[in-house]
Design an enzyme around this catalytic site. Structure first.
Site, PDB file in Angstrom:
ATOM      1  N   ASP A 102       0.862  -1.166   0.000  1.00 22.51           N
ATOM      2  CA  ASP A 102       0.000   0.000   0.000  1.00 22.51           C
ATOM      3  C   ASP A 102       0.911   1.233   0.000  1.00 22.51           C
ATOM      4  OD1 ASP A 102      -2.557   1.466   0.653  1.00 22.51           O
ATOM      5  OD2 ASP A 102      -1.252   2.061   2.296  1.00 22.51           O
ATOM      6  N   ASP A 125      -7.245   4.436  -8.812  1.00 20.55           N
ATOM      7  CA  ASP A 125      -8.610   3.871  -8.834  1.00 20.55           C
ATOM      8  C   ASP A 125      -9.618   4.985  -8.589  1.00 20.55           C
ATOM      9  OD1 ASP A 125      -7.773   1.287  -9.339  1.00 20.55           O
ATOM     10  OD2 ASP A 125      -7.607   0.751  -7.228  1.00 20.55           O
ATOM     11  N   ASP A 161      -8.950  10.167 -15.723  1.00 19.64           N
ATOM     12  CA  ASP A 161      -9.979  10.411 -16.744  1.00 19.64           C
ATOM     13  C   ASP A 161     -11.341  10.606 -16.076  1.00 19.64           C
ATOM     14  OD1 ASP A 161      -9.728   7.698 -15.950  1.00 19.64           O
ATOM     15  OD2 ASP A 161     -11.072   7.083 -17.569  1.00 19.64           O
TER      16      ASP A 161
HETATM   17  C1  LIG Z   1      -6.628   2.046 -12.479  1.00 14.17           C
HETATM   18  S1  LIG Z   1      -5.118   1.228 -12.141  1.00 14.17           S
HETATM   19  C2  LIG Z   1      -3.921   2.187 -13.055  1.00 14.17           C
HETATM   20  C3  LIG Z   1      -2.651   1.449 -13.328  1.00 14.17           C
HETATM   21  C4  LIG Z   1      -1.556   2.220 -14.066  1.00 14.17           C
HETATM   22  N1  LIG Z   1      -1.138   3.397 -13.318  1.00 14.17           N
HETATM   23  C5  LIG Z   1      -1.998   2.618 -15.454  1.00 14.17           C
HETATM   24  O1  LIG Z   1      -2.180   3.799 -15.712  1.00 14.17           O
HETATM   25  O2  LIG Z   1      -2.149   1.705 -16.263  1.00 14.17           O
HETATM   26  C6  LIG Z   1      -4.793   1.696 -10.455  1.00 14.17           C
HETATM   27  C7  LIG Z   1      -3.769   0.800  -9.798  1.00 14.17           C
HETATM   28  O3  LIG Z   1      -3.481   1.294  -8.491  1.00 14.17           O
HETATM   29  C8  LIG Z   1      -3.334   0.184  -7.610  1.00 14.17           C
HETATM   30  N2  LIG Z   1      -3.585   0.680  -6.240  1.00 14.17           N
HETATM   31  C9  LIG Z   1      -4.764   1.032  -5.706  1.00 14.17           C
HETATM   32  N3  LIG Z   1      -4.616   1.468  -4.448  1.00 14.17           N
HETATM   33  C10 LIG Z   1      -3.298   1.374  -4.160  1.00 14.17           C
HETATM   34  C11 LIG Z   1      -2.530   1.667  -3.005  1.00 14.17           C
HETATM   35  N4  LIG Z   1      -3.099   2.131  -1.883  1.00 14.17           N
HETATM   36  N5  LIG Z   1      -1.187   1.471  -3.053  1.00 14.17           N
HETATM   37  C12 LIG Z   1      -0.611   0.996  -4.183  1.00 14.17           C
HETATM   38  N6  LIG Z   1      -1.299   0.685  -5.315  1.00 14.17           N
HETATM   39  C13 LIG Z   1      -2.622   0.884  -5.309  1.00 14.17           C
HETATM   40  C14 LIG Z   1      -4.358  -0.807  -8.112  1.00 14.17           C
HETATM   41  O4  LIG Z   1      -4.068  -2.131  -7.692  1.00 14.17           O
HETATM   42  C15 LIG Z   1      -4.237  -0.636  -9.626  1.00 14.17           C
HETATM   43  O5  LIG Z   1      -3.286  -1.508 -10.183  1.00 14.17           O
END
Ligand SMILES: C[S@@+](CC[C@H](N)C(=O)[O-])C[C@H]1O[C@@H](n2cnc3c(N)ncnc32)[C@H](O)[C@@H]1O
Length: 220
Positions: A102, A125, A161
């Site tokens: 995290d 996210d 987006d």
């Molecule tokens: C919508 S995806 C975007 C991935 C990448 N940045 C892209 O543009 O293709 C968001 C990513 O953030 C990760 N994520 C969400 N909360 C997180 C956190 N607290 N710490 C690290 N990663 C996190 C999710 O597992 C996911 O892989």
């Protein structure tokens, strides 16, 4: 996890994935064990951190374009990390390390104050339902934590987006004491970060008719 990514993880994970001590869950980090960045990368170099690197689509391309930097990614989703490991191996990249963590724990416990040259947060996210907005990663507390980890003049680049998340980022980061918005002086939005390739997440947003916003801040 797909078989080929599982194999990449098993064979190559140790080259790219760091295993710091955990506090509780597999994405937590135990306090008191800061990362020795020089030994983790085998060299001293400016540090870039990506938060939420997903399957590494943009991380790997951007790290390949920045061989002079060390790039550390925090990602919670293990299959995404395995996919990233496979991509890193395909390009024989040496300058990337990943931690399944995290981001709050990673920034808080692994990295010291003023240690990051550049931070990337692309397509966090969106949690589009109003009742889930509180789960969004970037809020006031997260901004304060991030600012403390950035070097003076260090950059924080973000993209989303989702219009209301873009507005939230804009509002929260403009209000952060030590951040300067270096985007357009009138609108506050930044030009698209040229190094950032279009990922599956971005393409999905474009296909759905959403506007992609880039933001760029610098630590004062
Ligand atoms: C919508 S995806 C975007 C991935 C990448 N940045 C892209 O543009 O293709 C968001 C990513 O953030 C990760 N994520 C969400 N909360 C997180 C956190 N607290 N710490 C690290 N990663 C996190 C999710 O597992 C996911 O892989």
């Amino acid at each position: 996890m797909r078989a080929q990514h599982l194999r990449a993880w098993e064979r190559l994970g140790h080259r790219y994935v760091l295993e710091p001590p955990r506090r509780a869950s597999s994405t937590s980090i135990a306090p008191g064990h800061p990362l020795d960045v020089v030994s983790a990368f085998g060299r001293s170099a400016p540090l870039i951190v990506e938060i939420g690197s997903g399957t590494g689509e943009s991380l790997v391309a951007m790290a390949a374009a920045r061989p002079e930097s060390n790039v550390l990614a925090f990602e919670v989703y293990l299959p995404g990390i395995a996919r990233t490991v496979a991509r890193l191996h395909e390009l024989s990249l040496q300058n990337v390390r990943l931690v399944q963590a995290d981001a709050v724990d990673g920034l808080s416990h692994l990295l010291g104050p003023e240690s990051i040259e550049e931070l990337w947060t692309f397509f966090p996210d969106p949690w589009p339902k109003a009742r889930h907005h509180k789960r969004r990663l970037v809020d006031r507390a997260f901004a304060d934590l991030t600012v403390s980890r950035l070097r003076v003049q260090g950059s924080w680049r973000l993209a989303t987006d989702w219009a209301d998340y873009a507005e939230q980022l804009h509002e929260v980061l403009d209000a952060a004491q030590d951040l300067e918005n270096v985007g357009d002086p009138k609108t506050g939005w930044s030009q698209r970060f040229v190094d950032r390739p279009v990922t599956r997440f971005e393409q999905r947003g474009i296909d759905a008719g959403r506007t992609v916003r880039d933001l760029h801040y610098r630590r004062r």
